[in-house]
Design a protein around this motif. Structure first.
Motif, short mmCIF file in Angstrom:
data_model
loop_
_atom_site.label_atom_id
_atom_site.label_comp_id
_atom_site.label_asym_id
_atom_site.label_seq_id
_atom_site.Cartn_x
_atom_site.Cartn_y
_atom_site.Cartn_z
N LYS A 1 174.09 8.37 50.03
CA LYS A 1 173.67 9.05 48.80
C LYS A 1 172.17 9.24 48.84
O LYS A 1 171.47 8.53 49.57
N PRO A 2 171.64 10.19 48.07
CA PRO A 2 170.19 10.37 48.01
C PRO A 2 169.50 9.03 47.73
O PRO A 2 169.94 8.25 46.88
N GLY A 3 168.47 8.77 48.49
CA GLY A 3 167.72 7.53 48.38
C GLY A 3 168.06 6.53 49.47
O GLY A 3 167.28 5.62 49.76
N ASP A 4 169.24 6.68 50.09
CA ASP A 4 169.63 5.76 51.17
C ASP A 4 168.76 6.01 52.40
O ASP A 4 168.35 7.13 52.67
N LEU B 1 168.51 17.72 54.10
CA LEU B 1 169.37 16.57 53.77
C LEU B 1 168.63 15.24 53.84
O LEU B 1 169.03 14.28 53.20
N VAL B 2 167.57 15.18 54.65
CA VAL B 2 166.80 13.94 54.76
C VAL B 2 165.31 14.26 54.76
O VAL B 2 164.91 15.41 54.94
N THR C 1 167.84 12.83 51.10
CA THR C 1 167.29 13.52 49.93
C THR C 1 168.26 14.55 49.36
O THR C 1 168.10 15.00 48.25
N GLY C 2 169.27 14.92 50.15
CA GLY C 2 170.22 15.94 49.71
C GLY C 2 171.62 15.37 49.62
O GLY C 2 171.86 14.20 49.91
#
Length: 137
Positions: free
Chosen positions: A32-35, A66-67, A78-79
C-alpha cells in the motif's frame, strides 16, 4: 513487506519479474502507499541477481508513478493499482482457490491452469470494454 523471487525458467527478464511482483502486490493489497520496498542489497542477496537489475526495476516503477526513491531512506510505494475492495478480493480469491483445487483434481497441472485462464481472459472483454460497448447500445 514483499519478498521477491526470480524464476530463471521464466522467459521474462529478472527486472520485469520484480516489476510484475510489485504490481501484483499492489493489486492484491499486499503493498500500500507508504510501504517500503526491500533494500536493493537485500533483493540482490535473496534473488542472487545484479544490483543494476533491481535498480532498473525500481526505476521503471518510479517512472510509472508507483514508487518514489528517497535518498538515504529507501524506495517507498506512492501509487496504487486496482479499486477492488479487500473483502471482494478475498471472496474472489477463495472462489479461485476452490476452482484451482478442482482443476488439479481433474488432472490439470499449473501450466494447464495458466493456459486456461489466459485463454478465458483473452475471450472475455474487460470491464472498461463492457462499459464502452454498453454506452454504444
Amino acid at each position: 513487506m514483499i519478498e521477491f523471487h526470480v524464476d530463471r525458467a521464466d522467459s521474462l527478464p529478472a527486472y520485469a519479474q520484480l516489476v510484475r511482483q510489485v504490481r501484483e502486490a499492489l493489486r492484491l493489497g499486499v503493498l500500500k502507499p507508504g510501504d517500503r520496498l526491500p533494500a536493493v542489497r537485500d533483493v540482490v542477496v535473496s534473488c542472487t541477481i545484479n544490483a543494476n537489475t533491481v535498480l532498473k526495476a525500481y526505476r521503471e516503477l518510479e517512472h510509472v508513478g508507483l514508487v518514489e526513491a528517497r535518498q538515504g531512506s529507501g524506495t517507498f510505494v506512492t501509487g496504487s493499482l486496482g479499486a477492488v475492495e479487500p473483502h471482494d478480493m478475498a471472496r474472489l480469491r477463495t472462489g479461485l482457490s476452490r476452482w484451482v483445487g478442482e482443476a488439479r483434481e481433474a488432472g490439470l497441472e499449473d501450466e494447464d491452469v495458466k493456459a486456461l485462464v489466459t485463454a478465458v481472459l483473452a475471450e472475455e472483454p474487460t470491464a472498461a470494454e463492457r462499459r464502452w460497448h454498453g454506452a454504444d447500445a
